[in-house]
Design an enzyme around this catalytic site. Structure first.
Site, PDB file in Angstrom:
ATOM      1  CB  THR A 381      -0.888  -0.098   1.273  1.00 22.98           C
ATOM      2  OG1 THR A 381      -1.685  -1.279   1.182  1.00 22.98           O
ATOM      3  CG2 THR A 381      -1.778   1.072   1.503  1.00 22.98           C
ATOM      4  CB  VAL A 400      -3.098  -2.559  -6.042  1.00 25.68           C
ATOM      5  CG1 VAL A 400      -3.448  -1.419  -7.004  1.00 25.68           C
ATOM      6  CG2 VAL A 400      -1.588  -2.644  -5.823  1.00 25.68           C
TER       7      VAL A 400
HETATM    8  N1  GLY Z   1      -5.218  -3.712   1.471  1.00 30.65           N
HETATM    9  C1  GLY Z   1      -4.725  -3.091   2.613  1.00 30.65           C
HETATM   10  C2  GLY Z   1      -5.760  -2.376   3.407  1.00 30.65           C
HETATM   11  O1  GLY Z   1      -6.711  -1.892   2.844  1.00 30.65           O
HETATM   12  O2  GLY Z   1      -5.650  -2.274   4.607  1.00 30.65           O
END
Ligand code: GLY
Length: 570
Positions: A381, A400
């Protein structure tokens, strides 16, 4: 008489919460505090990539505000840091508008397609299918980032999208990828090779580009141009939407044009919590981050951490983390689908009760708390923070999900799709990719947003303000919490991002510790209290901008664990 007067002064000092001795013996100086700055007059941006930070400044120089700059930074990251975020993913943003001192939360999180089928994530023997959950089109939610960028431009920016997206479009025409992107491509090469359009984008000559080689992303440039020209309909209908749906369905996915056309950004009320005179403005569900941070701070507000040695301070913080994560695992999901006891979770009285259960000098085994069905999201992230010359602020965490998302690029679009479906509890009580369990509140349903840990936050203190956030899956929450505590303790931007980290998330019942976070005395004391400490490689990529309103100085810093020097003030 003299003695009586002294007692009266002492008593008054006590009632006012000041030191009696100070009040009696020292005449209070009349300090004329300098007025606090109302606007910085210059700007600060900290992001995960120098080209993205520069793109933000370019748009500010064109007359844009922090929100236009955020569009430029996010869209440039889609091009230069696709391993972490992009048009095929989603974001969450905490915004503060200086003109009316108003804050708002933008939820551009992905949604499950209408045809979502939990069976797609099971093997024939009923065990979780990690491949469909993490790779290829079934792992992808309907992207939210393009709609989020359009929303920011329409409601908060000063410039047209054509101006804010211009740097990303230009950079997609040719740039030198950094080593982190090249390393991610090498790491995922086998998965990338499974889909021709992914290979065409990331393996131009059959392999990752060489270091220093110029890389071109003409399909993404075209997709960005359509978005700039037509807004939402440039992505969610027409040419791009058709290409996305065709590519997904040909590869075994289940998106429809209706899924894309129905995608909506949600504007939500941020969670706010007061702690030691600071106001923390942070992420509400469908992020679990803000609820957990608020619950932890509410528990900690009953202690004076500054008076404790490191071991006892860590003990209390870990116990607060343990209790907040237990709740987050049980209750939280998409607020449009799940009824959550937020009033209870955010109540100081609830925190009072939890605080009573913390035993001094002793770890509470997680197994002694009521059991929970845990759920937790992924690791790759990005986060960036911006303060503009007028004092507008934006904290954006975009993702993503896992490294390079689903590794699936939709042919002809340059759009790398997310693998955010794994952030749902796809199979109840079965661990996700991070070995964690899932609960019913976060089960997949058509159109539902998967739970996130993203915690973009703004902290407004009596005379200093910080914009803060980080990637890192479930550790986002504890990183942001520890960053906020370091800021409140007086840390500057570099000290906040460099602050050594530890993490506990209820299950597994282990404190993960960054090398150097605890000295031997602290480690021994914590072990003696019953903690299992596990050293782990440094994590996170925190990007912070701080505004000192006494000196009217901005300070921006990026995480030295990943890349120093990406924070800039000008
Ligand atoms: N995919 C990481 C989050 O949204 O925490």
């Amino acid at each position: 008489m003299k003695l009586a007067l002294r007692w009266q002064v002492l008593l008054l000092g006590f009632v006012l919460g000041t030191s009696g001795a100070f009040a009696a013996d020292t005449p209070t100086p009349s300090i004329q505090a300098a007025p606090l700055a109302q606007r910085p007059g210059h700007a600060g941006i900290a992001s995960a990539n120098a080209l993205a930070t520069e793109a933000g400044f370019e748009v500010l120089a064109k007359g844009g505000n922090a929100f236009d700059a955020a569009i430029a930074v996010a869209s440039t990251l889609s091009v230069v840091e696709p391993e972490s975020s992009g048009l095929g993913g989603g974001f969450m943003a905490t915004l503060y508008m200086a003109a009316d001192k108003h804050s708002v939360f933008i939820d551009a999180r992905e949604t499950a397609p209408a045809a979502v089928n939990p069976k797609d994530y099971l093997n024939p023997d009923g065990t979780p299918n990690r491949d469909t959950a993490l790779k290829g089109p079934l792992s992808a939610g309907i992207p939210g980032e393009p709609a989020g960028l359009v929303w920011l431009a329409k409601h908060y920016g000063k410039l047209p999208l054509t101006a804010s997206l211009a740097p990303a479009i230009r950079i997609a025409g040719g740039f030198k990828p950094d080593e982190r992107l090249l390393g991610s491509i090498r790491e995922e090469q086998k998965n990338i090779e499974r889909w021709p359009a992914s290979a065409a984008k990331f393996l131009p000559n059959g392999n990752a580009p060489a270091q220093g080689e110029i890389w071109h992303d003409p399909d993404q440039a075209h997709t960005l141009e359509l978005l700039a020209k037509y807004g939402d309909s440039g992505f969610y209908s027409g040419e791009t939407a058709k290409k996305l749906v065709d590519a997904v369905r040909q590869a075994g996915g289940d998106w429809t044009l209706k899924d894309l056309a129905s995608y909506r950004v949600k504007e939500r009320t941020p969670i706010t919590v007061d702690y030691r005179g600071y106001k923390i403005i942070t992420a509400p569900p469908p992020s679990s981050g803000g609820v957990a941070i608020a619950e932890i701070l509410n528990i900690l507000s009953g202690f004076d951490l500054t008076k404790l040695d490191q071991a006892h301070r860590v003990h209390l913080v870990v116990e607060a983390m343990r209790r907040a994560f237990r709740d987050h695992n049980d209750y939280l999901g998409d607020p449009d689908f799940v009824k959550m006891p937020l009033d209870m979770l955010l109540s100081p009285y609830y925190a009072d009760g939890l605080r009573q259960t913390i035993v001094p000098d002793k770890a509470t085994p997680s197994s002694m708390l009521a059991p929970s069905n845990a759920s937790d999201p992924g690791m790759h992230t990005t986060h960036f923070s911006i303060i503009d010359a007028d004092g507008n602020m934006v904290a954006i965490t975009a993702t993503v999900n896992y490294v390079l998302g689903s590794t699936f690029v939709a042919d002809g679009t340059g759009v790398l799709l997310n693998d955010e479906m794994d952030d749902f509890a796809l199979v109840p009580n079965k661990p996700n990719v991070y070995g964690l369990l899932g609960s019913k509140a976060n089960a997949p349903e058509p159109g539902k947003r998967m739970l996130s840990s993203m915690s973009p936050s703004i902290v407004i203190g009596p005379d200093r303000t910080a914009v803060i956030g980080s990637p890192g899956g479930s550790t986002i929450i504890t990183q942001v919490l520890e960053g906020i505590l370091a800021f409140i303790d007086g840390g500057d931007a570099h000290q906040v991002v460099a602050h050594k980290r530890f993490h506990h998330q209820y299950m597994p019942d282990v404190v993960t510790v960054e090398p150097g976070a605890f000295d031997a005395t602290t480690s021994d004391a914590l072990t003696h209290m019953g903690y299992t400490l596990k050293q782990r490689e440094p994590w996170g990529f925190m990007n912070v901008v701080i505004w000192d309103r006494r000196t009217n100085k901005l300070d921006a810093a990026s995480d030295p664990r990943r890349q120093d020097g990406l924070g800039k003030v000008q």
